[in-house]
Design an enzyme around this catalytic site. Sequence first.
Site, PDB file in Angstrom:
ATOM      1  CG  HIS A 394      -2.595  -0.905   1.057  1.00 49.85           C
ATOM      2  ND1 HIS A 394      -2.767  -1.622   1.625  1.00 49.85           N
ATOM      3  CD2 HIS A 394      -2.920  -0.834  -0.401  1.00 49.85           C
ATOM      4  CE1 HIS A 394      -4.029  -2.023   1.891  1.00 49.85           C
ATOM      5  NE2 HIS A 394      -3.836  -2.045  -0.093  1.00 49.85           N
ATOM      6  NE  ARG A 501      -9.860   4.074 -20.388  1.00 52.07           N
ATOM      7  CZ  ARG A 501      -8.416   4.621 -21.775  1.00 52.07           C
ATOM      8  NH1 ARG A 501      -8.054   5.249 -21.426  1.00 52.07           N
ATOM      9  NH2 ARG A 501      -8.365   4.223 -23.127  1.00 52.07           N
ATOM     10  NE  ARG A 537     -14.624   4.312 -21.132  1.00 53.27           N
ATOM     11  CZ  ARG A 537     -13.604   3.459 -21.581  1.00 53.27           C
ATOM     12  NH1 ARG A 537     -13.212   3.441 -22.910  1.00 53.27           N
ATOM     13  NH2 ARG A 537     -12.773   3.021 -20.404  1.00 53.27           N
ATOM     14  CD  GLU A 636     -15.320   1.419 -27.465  1.00 55.62           C
ATOM     15  OE1 GLU A 636     -14.159   1.890 -27.423  1.00 55.62           O
ATOM     16  OE2 GLU A 636     -16.591   1.325 -26.878  1.00 55.62           O
ATOM     17  CG  ASN A 659      -6.991   2.900 -27.367  1.00 50.60           C
ATOM     18  OD1 ASN A 659      -6.036   3.829 -28.698  1.00 50.60           O
ATOM     19  ND2 ASN A 659      -7.090   3.601 -26.857  1.00 50.60           N
ATOM     20  CG  ASP A 660     -12.104  -0.917 -27.668  1.00 51.20           C
ATOM     21  OD1 ASP A 660     -11.714  -2.452 -28.139  1.00 51.20           O
ATOM     22  OD2 ASP A 660     -12.611  -0.898 -26.383  1.00 51.20           O
ATOM     23  NE  ARG A 670      -7.216  -2.107 -26.255  1.00 48.40           N
ATOM     24  CZ  ARG A 670      -8.642  -0.853 -25.577  1.00 48.40           C
ATOM     25  NH1 ARG A 670      -9.642  -1.132 -26.098  1.00 48.40           N
ATOM     26  NH2 ARG A 670      -7.354  -0.052 -25.230  1.00 48.40           N
ATOM     27  CB  CYS A 707     -11.271   9.814 -26.392  1.00 47.66           C
ATOM     28  SG  CYS A 707     -12.251   8.265 -26.050  1.00 47.66           S
TER      29      CYS A 707
HETATM   30  C1  PEP Z   1     -10.791   3.582 -27.133  1.00 48.39           C
HETATM   31  O1  PEP Z   1     -11.162   2.106 -27.222  1.00 48.39           O
HETATM   32  O2  PEP Z   1     -10.397   3.324 -27.978  1.00 48.39           O
HETATM   33  C2  PEP Z   1     -10.935   3.959 -25.588  1.00 48.39           C
HETATM   34  C3  PEP Z   1     -10.520   5.245 -26.050  1.00 48.39           C
HETATM   35  O3  PEP Z   1     -11.221   3.430 -24.678  1.00 48.39           O
HETATM   36  P1  PEP Z   1     -10.374   2.348 -23.548  1.00 48.39           P
HETATM   37  O4  PEP Z   1      -8.830   2.302 -24.008  1.00 48.39           O
HETATM   38  O5  PEP Z   1     -10.666   2.671 -22.589  1.00 48.39           O
HETATM   39  O6  PEP Z   1     -10.800   0.664 -24.534  1.00 48.39           O
HETATM   40 MG    MG Z   2     -12.756   0.496 -25.735  1.00 48.03          MG
END
Ligand code: PEP
Ligand code: MG
Length: 779
Positions: A394, A501, A537, A636, A659-660, A670, A707
């Site tokens: 911790h 997040r 989110r 996404e 990202n997704d 990914r 994002c």
């Molecule tokens: C994404 O998918 O681009 C995103 C920002 O969400 P995460 O990376 O939390 O899946």
């Molecule tokens: Mg995502």
Amino acid sequence: MPEETGERLGLRTLEDISALILQSHDLQETLDNIVNLVAKRMSSDVCSIYLLEEDGETLRLHATRGLSRLSVGITMKTSEGLTGLAIEQRGVVATDNAPLHPRYKYFRQTKEEKVLSFLGVPFFERNNPIGVLVVQNREARTFTAQEISAVSTIAWQISSIVSNAKLLDSIRKKEEERAFYAAEVDRLKKNGVLKDAGRPSRKNQGSGVLTGIGISPGFALGKVSILHRGASEETVVERARPRAEELSRFMHALEKARIHTIYMEKRMGEILSEADAAIFHSHLMILEDRGFIRKISTLIDEGVGAHRAVNQVVEDYVAAFARMEDPYLRERCADMEDIGRRICDALNGSSKNRERLRDNRIIIARELLPSDVAIMDHGKVIGIATERGNQNAHAAIMARALGIPAVFGVEGLLKKVGVRSELVVDGNSGCVYINPDHRIKREYVRLQGEFDLKQRALEEIRDLPAQTTDGCTVSLLANIGLLSDLRVAQLHGAQGVGLYRTEFPFMSRTSFPGRLEQAAIYRKVLEGFPGLPVSIRTLDIGGDKELSYFPHPKEENPFLGWRSMRISLDREDIFREQLAAVLLASASGKCNLMFPMISGVDEVRRIKGILEQVKEELRRDGKAFDPEIGLGIMVEVPAAVLVAEMLAKEVDYFSIGTNDLIQYTLACDRNNPRVKKWYDPYHPAVLQSIKKVADAAAGAGKQASLCGEMAGEPINAVLLMGLGLRSFSLSAPNIPRVKEAIRSISLAQANEIGERVLRMESAQSIRSYLEAAQRDLGL
Ligand code: PEP
Ligand code: MG
């Protein structure tokens, strides 16, 4: 169900259960109170809690309201009866006519013959079922989805109580395994060792480099302050006092330690976040645990001095934790020692090690406990190095959150370091240089200089707009996860939060936080950016993000499986609780709600329907919230791209999650390094998708932001502007670089890059073109 709706009842019950937990510290008493409360609130004839025994196949009735009191303690196999079925299928079992169910089994001792309807909800600890909450009625009652949701949420709450109680119980059991004599010998041995190793001499003990584990990044160069332990770690010669006096001294010390712990929880909550401060809440639970107190009192009754009694019991707990297989639990030894030390300090009336630092110092210690970090002079501590501890400690988590460079687990540190030593602590590499020579010092001074320079450059640009040379302004917001990211985001001049997040605060816990706890966290984020937009989110778990306490089925393709919005829509109880929490927080700022992994209009409409109901419920309860809260969706999934025009009519804004989107568009995991080369943001399909989404939003007069990580590269931001985007949410440390790039180009240049790229047919040619453009633009 009487006049109130299932969800309202459930939530009211939850609030009461939280109060019950705070009031009682005995598992049985808590469970008894819970079944009484649930039975009353749900108007059910029977409410029972069954816990799974260690063999994983026997269920034991632990508390009941409505069944014969004599039946408490009866057992049944998970292979029999409806309660067993809830465990076997790891899910809810509901029927309005139990005797007709093929798995129905009559247990005579319970005298439940008149009961017709049955609702059984299993609860879990780290994915493993640990019990079932059962609600039954004499009449044939069809449990509504909302009632099931409500009972499920209550079951979650029960799981955390049971887990905590089980943890303490397992420690007790392990203790009993040890013979008293062995424990005594152990303790004496340990004291001897401590005496030898705990005291470095006062002179400079030499130079060299030692290595440990870098647990908090960054580096520090400076003088040291050696943290000596209080008397509690050393052998204390206790004055013989009457037993009653010792007992009263102990009780006083316990109360003081409790108050001190509450103070530290509050202090850490103010400096960091409630999640970080929760460490001290678990300390509080142990300080209030009847078993723990009883063990010490018994020893005192037997004539052992209060000080020794505390040390002895704490050592037994520490030894029990040390034998745990789970590395996380093993690290809890430090917490136990911390608790013991706090009581002993209170007994001694001492606070030896809480000295104020006159100037900047690197803290050196054998081991750092959470309270050491909580009370240290944060403004003056520039680095930390310890002999013991690792990433999971911790104290490590807290050092990271405070941004103090730290290296733990440096063997022989205290022997080598003296009070006049000078140190370099490199939290990145895990190296600790003792009395470094001028070359090493020069190198670190250089690194520090570069870092300071960057900081200054960053500060200069921080309050300037991200505006192109021809006057086009882009919004640069931050992606954040932990509350400690807030400070980083503010420092880098973020104009709000484009992606919070929320799964992160959920991850750092052992059970689902309730709506009030969640609302307090969300409020902190909003208050960090007064007047600026914050997109919260909803839970995006599943895929590679698991919650230890949330049961998740094993799946062949987790990223294509039960994740994100799908879980929220299947588990409305959790979802509604989160929506209510965000709404409650929304009164504190410019709040937007954002939904992940949306694939079509139906989902959005269903979400909006649920949201309206939650709003209505809050209205009825007279709670304040922002009725105009913005609604956004993450784009996404390729399906969402294809129906972007339709989706644009339903929501206030899009946030493209590349990202997704890249992984789903290109069918490329990914996280899998083997297919990394196929995971390509420059694939024309990805860029055409982004363009299509940007156009769909513009056509409907809505905003599209991006994002994903991709926006963090300056040249990508320029390209994305050329595709029509005017808002990015990125990892905060990338904001200044991206801002600098935007301020150095014109929109016309960005548009030209966008148009050229959209005409290209391969990722490779796009990459080469962008590399050249980057050079030409001097980015
Ligand atoms: C994404 O998918 O681009 C995103 C920002 O969400 P995460 O990376 O939390 O899946
Ligand atoms: Mg995502």
